[in-house]
Motif scaffolding. Structure first.
Motif, mmCIF file in Angstrom:
data_model
loop_
_atom_site.group_PDB
_atom_site.id
_atom_site.type_symbol
_atom_site.label_atom_id
_atom_site.label_comp_id
_atom_site.label_asym_id
_atom_site.label_seq_id
_atom_site.Cartn_x
_atom_site.Cartn_y
_atom_site.Cartn_z
ATOM 1 N N UNK A 50 0.655 -1.432 0.028
ATOM 2 C CA UNK A 50 0.084 -0.070 -0.089
ATOM 3 C C UNK A 50 0.901 1.325 0.077
ATOM 4 N N UNK A 51 1.940 1.482 1.039
ATOM 5 C CA UNK A 51 2.761 2.311 0.880
ATOM 6 C C UNK A 51 3.463 2.540 -0.557
ATOM 7 N N UNK A 52 4.042 1.330 -0.971
ATOM 8 C CA UNK A 52 4.673 1.453 -2.346
ATOM 9 C C UNK A 52 3.746 2.195 -3.469
ATOM 10 N N UNK A 53 2.388 1.836 -3.361
ATOM 11 C CA UNK A 53 1.574 2.268 -4.400
ATOM 12 C C UNK A 53 1.362 3.873 -4.163
ATOM 13 N N UNK A 54 1.087 4.315 -2.821
ATOM 14 C CA UNK A 54 1.021 5.672 -2.748
ATOM 15 C C UNK A 54 2.133 6.366 -2.965
#
Length: 87
Positions: A50-54
């Motif tokens: 999720x952090x990577x996508x953000x």
């Protein structure tokens, strides 16, 4: 009966944030996001994803997510470099 109130835009009275202040704010927001996901019981790999996508979205648009408006990413046509973009 509804009451009326005078509302004024405070942005004209605030000094613009420095790059360091914005970086600290982004870190705080991202930390809160991670803590909220962890407290919801999500696994570390899911949170990292999720952090990577953000981070990818922020890099792609080249500015913080909270600076974006509906037209920035609300439609596929508005995003530069998006496949199938219409001019």
């Amino acid at each position: 009966m509804a009451a009326l109130a005078v509302v004024r835009d405070l942005r004209e009275y605030w000094a613009p944030a420095s790059a360091e202040e914005l970086e600290r704010f982004e870190t705080d927001v991202l930390s809160g996001f991670v803590l909220a996901r962890a407290s919801a019981g999500l696994e570390g790999g899911t949170i990292r994803g999720d952090v990577g996508h953000l981070e990818q979205i922020r890099t792609w648009f080249g500015r913080p997510l909270w600076d974006m408006e509906r037209g920035c990413c609300g439609t596929r046509r508005a995003a530069p470099g998006w496949p199938g973009r219409r001019l």
